[in-house]
Design a protein around this motif. Sequence first.
Motif, PDB file in Angstrom:
ATOM      1  N   ASN A  73      -9.774   5.362   2.074  1.00  0.00           N
ATOM      2  CA  ASN A  73      -9.565   6.753   1.654  1.00  0.00           C
ATOM      3  C   ASN A  73      -8.078   7.104   1.630  1.00  0.00           C
ATOM      4  O   ASN A  73      -7.607   7.797   0.721  1.00  0.00           O
ATOM      5  N   ALA A  74      -7.350   6.613   2.620  1.00  0.00           N
ATOM      6  CA  ALA A  74      -5.909   6.908   2.681  1.00  0.00           C
ATOM      7  C   ALA A  74      -5.191   6.316   1.468  1.00  0.00           C
ATOM      8  O   ALA A  74      -4.333   6.969   0.857  1.00  0.00           O
ATOM      9  N   LEU A 102      -5.877   8.400  -1.486  1.00  0.00           N
ATOM     10  CA  LEU A 102      -5.137   9.669  -1.500  1.00  0.00           C
ATOM     11  C   LEU A 102      -3.700   9.458  -1.978  1.00  0.00           C
ATOM     12  O   LEU A 102      -3.196  10.202  -2.819  1.00  0.00           O
ATOM     13  N   THR A 103      -3.049   8.424  -1.474  1.00  0.00           N
ATOM     14  CA  THR A 103      -1.627   8.261  -1.798  1.00  0.00           C
ATOM     15  C   THR A 103      -1.402   7.548  -3.131  1.00  0.00           C
ATOM     16  O   THR A 103      -0.359   7.728  -3.751  1.00  0.00           O
ATOM     17  N   ARG A 114       0.839  -1.205   0.000  1.00  0.00           N
ATOM     18  CA  ARG A 114       0.000   0.000   0.000  1.00  0.00           C
ATOM     19  C   ARG A 114       0.869   1.248   0.000  1.00  0.00           C
ATOM     20  O   ARG A 114       0.587   2.221   0.694  1.00  0.00           O
ATOM     21  N   ARG A 122     -11.775   4.838   6.456  1.00  0.00           N
ATOM     22  CA  ARG A 122     -10.663   5.798   6.522  1.00  0.00           C
ATOM     23  C   ARG A 122      -9.438   5.265   5.779  1.00  0.00           C
ATOM     24  O   ARG A 122      -8.769   5.994   5.049  1.00  0.00           O
ATOM     25  N   ARG A 123      -9.172   4.003   5.993  1.00  0.00           N
ATOM     26  CA  ARG A 123      -7.971   3.435   5.398  1.00  0.00           C
ATOM     27  C   ARG A 123      -8.074   3.322   3.881  1.00  0.00           C
ATOM     28  O   ARG A 123      -7.087   3.546   3.170  1.00  0.00           O
TER      29      ARG A 123
END
Lengths: 295, 295, 295, 295
Positions: free
Chosen positions: B220-221, B224-225, B74, B217-218
Amino acid sequence: MRQRPDRGEVATYIPELARVDPQAFGLVVIDADGSVAAGGDSDVAFSIQSISKVFTLTLALGMVGDRLWRRVGREPSGSPFNSIVQLERERGIPRNPFINAGAIAVTDVILSGHQPREALGEILRFMQFVADDPSIAIDERVAASEQRTGFRNSALANYMKSFGVIENPVDFTLGVYFHHCAIAMTCRQLAKAGRFLAHSGRNPATGHFVVQPERARRINAVMLTCGHYDGSGEFAYRVGLPGKSGVGGGILAIAPGKASIAVWSPGLDEAGNSHLGRIALEALTKRMGWSIFGV
Amino acid sequence: MRQRPDRGEVATYIPELARVDPQAFGLVVIDADGSVAAGGDSDVAFSIQSISKVFTLTLALGMVGDRLWRRVGREPSGSPFNSIVQLERERGIPRNPFINAGAIAVTDVILSGHQPREALGEILRFMQFVADDPSIAIDERVAASEQRTGFRNSALANYMKSFGVIENPVDFTLGVYFHHCAIAMTCRQLAKAGRFLAHSGRNPATGHFVVQPERARRINAVMLTCGHYDGSGEFAYRVGLPGKSGVGGGILAIAPGKASIAVWSPGLDEAGNSHLGRIALEALTKRMGWSIFGV
Amino acid sequence: MRQRPDRGEVATYIPELARVDPQAFGLVVIDADGSVAAGGDSDVAFSIQSISKVFTLTLALGMVGDRLWRRVGREPSGSPFNSIVQLERERGIPRNPFINAGAIAVTDVILSGHQPREALGEILRFMQFVADDPSIAIDERVAASEQRTGFRNSALANYMKSFGVIENPVDFTLGVYFHHCAIAMTCRQLAKAGRFLAHSGRNPATGHFVVQPERARRINAVMLTCGHYDGSGEFAYRVGLPGKSGVGGGILAIAPGKASIAVWSPGLDEAGNSHLGRIALEALTKRMGWSIFGV
Amino acid sequence: MRQRPDRGEVATYIPELARVDPQAFGLVVIDADGSVAAGGDSDVAFSIQSISKVFTLTLALGMVGDRLWRRVGREPSGSPFNSIVQLERERGIPRNPFINAGAIAVTDVILSGHQPREALGEILRFMQFVADDPSIAIDERVAASEQRTGFRNSALANYMKSFGVIENPVDFTLGVYFHHCAIAMTCRQLAKAGRFLAHSGRNPATGHFVVQPERARRINAVMLTCGHYDGSGEFAYRVGLPGKSGVGGGILAIAPGKASIAVWSPGLDEAGNSHLGRIALEALTKRMGWSIFGV
């Protein structure tokens, strides 16, 4: 590296850094109201190392604006902090300002024809200004230690110089770089210095506008995608905050609108980021519901 | 690619995608209350392509939990969407679930010994469920077009198979992969499908809990990256929201706690992301103050 | 580079080299009996550049024997002469002694704790000895020009230093390296200097045994596989002789048991080897039936 | 791989190859007069594997001449036999015809629109012709074993197909490739088959001109620079002859004008070349003074 099974390993490639107490741990959180929560070795100064790159980026953007992005990119690198492979592929332009090559290029922009001593003074004063603390200083032994052993960084700088990305004499640029990485700060000072990033570019304590709100957001974005080298995805996934780590074991993390957080624990994980520091931030963010990716 | 100077270029490497109207543009925003703002071609179905990877990741995490991360990393890749170089260096483990290799590995996890038709049915039903719209379907011509021309993806899958990262027959896994990339959706459907990511894992429209808040949330993270290939840093810098693009010209963006947004414009930039789509999202986020990196 | 459509391009990355006459051409062949065939500018001195690497390799093998191979490999590199990528993958050990990094490592072995001036004197005397000509000298302007602009080589040296492959101060090693590359020789001198490689390690003119027969064969083998950077396969395919090129436009080629050949033409091909020089050698070898790969 | 400390390791990645007796050793030398020196298991058939690439290269050059070099290069690769990294950098053009990707491209040229069975028949008949032995056959179990497990080769072929370098259906090309690698020959047959390369393109036993002298030289040159993957430099350095190895443990070596040599010992070194085979060739060449790099 010295083995610290539960805490990661203390960086030893800069000899002076290897002297630090591997058991040290400090944490400071400053919220929007200025309330300070501090624990552990929160007033012990440590070498901020790459965390300085957040502030040199801010300073360089203030000096040349978006022209900075001609000299450095803003994409995650997908490789370790000191990789030179990417530079060959992309003709000397570092991927982002938070890997070593990128930070050296940013330092070169700040130097910009001046004497190293002047540029370094400017960086230090900027740090004292954002932290509102004139006592912040450079640890000369650490700087000297890096200067004696920083062959990899010298390779990166010379390589960029061969593409014209470094404009000043390599030794000048590296001298300034090694010194700003050797700034020593406490968690308390560091958390204070990060407040402008948490509050739309303005430090609530001093009322000083350091940058425009958009620039603060953008610096936070670069921290989120690139702030932990090849562990940036992991940090975003687990902690969910923009952050920047240093091999001295410090991490500055920003909860936009909510808090500026500094943590310090010298043991590092494989990607070169503070092992306990990340775990502490993960627990804190979860408890406080501060993740930028949702409650 | 066909030249679209002001709008980027329409992807032509999948022949069927090249038939799309390059002038098309659609935008749908659904806020926390369920209010819908729609503009342009918001009810025209387009090929979601890689946006499907958000939903296959969600589905696979639901099936095997964190064991998924043994098969895929990830971290941002620092390379184009279809690069094979990284796979050689990291012994067949793709860097993240949003580059092609990673999404193929995730598809293989979902397939997991079942018949391709069953796995594909499961993916499609999941998509219909999260979007609360049973009319969503696969565009068989696009799937067939990809299957005929997807040699690069076939190379990636065979390469991972040689390391044991792909467990099912390569043709089975690829068949499912090509088909879920060929799901056709409108901006309206896509924005509805993304609501659970904006609202702690629960779709406010249906009340269905799709995932736990931490998992939302994860995801989404990771968006984002890693959501925009080698343009992920740029998207974070300019837009400041988790998002996932597809070469069909769509982008799904998430403003946590605030809105789910779908935009569609077929012209792509150099990194393979919708050119106008990104610009529209940048303007919207700025206007609404929705950046996750601060107001 | 200056355009020379029919002759290749003259190297300009070392400013001093760019002053050379692009029309210059010299050729000298010395056969087993010592008969000399000379043509063109055979008595004009030019900068031998990387051809010096054949002689520093010979000298270093004489000093430390096979221990040399702990510091440098002997495989073709599959990349340009100044690539740094391979060094990262192979932890600072250069692939062979004829790419820049490898030749710098070999120079470091020769330096071995001595003063640069002494090491350089030793290299120059060795060259005068094998060529049986005490008038051979270093072109100080070329050396100074390289020292001012050799950032890429400085990057390579610092990078190897970071892995401990370079043992002397980087500036010392580079100083010696830049100077031995700046040795100026004529085709006649160069062909004489190569005779020991054509004749089992012994120079028939002087009767001096320079190396054992096996070592001469092995140096020829390294020249064949690695002597023309990423054009080594092409040179073997077309010319069929061990050879070493320099960016000054010279090539030293060895027909084992038959002849030592030096050619000079400043225009370079894409791989950085003399364009006309290679063509001349191809014609000569074909005419004489000298290919080592069969008549 | 099974451990054979003194003999290297037997290749096990093709399951059928793992059944071979690791103690087997055969050597056959045929000199210019046709005298045969044979020792050990010189009449036991083994899987020639990549040695077949010498003959498919010869055949393809006969079919399309120098146009072949538009589809494959002739430079050493500087990487393992099955690397895919280089293909990404050089847009699908393999570095040389002796790495797997290159040999697959050459096979595709031979296939050229025909049915796989026809192309395979042509390759087999060519092998029988050059060896003057109609009994040479394909080991179908080995071919089937490779076809079941050759995912890496399938990745290479699909990857090249995505760049248009492979023109036939991938499965056709791979089918022919796997089968010609599965040709079984004895050292005696192999040494006979190599004689045309030792004698200017003509097999002295049959009087057949297989290729022109220049082409024989050039094939030898490619064998020298590329015939042992990333151990080609080492083989040239130690043995000093053009040679081609296969993971079945065979090596064909050519002493131009003097002899054709075949050796077989299944244990492999790290670069995938026969460990004892290379040592035997080194001793033989030294004893006979056959190195092409001088006596």
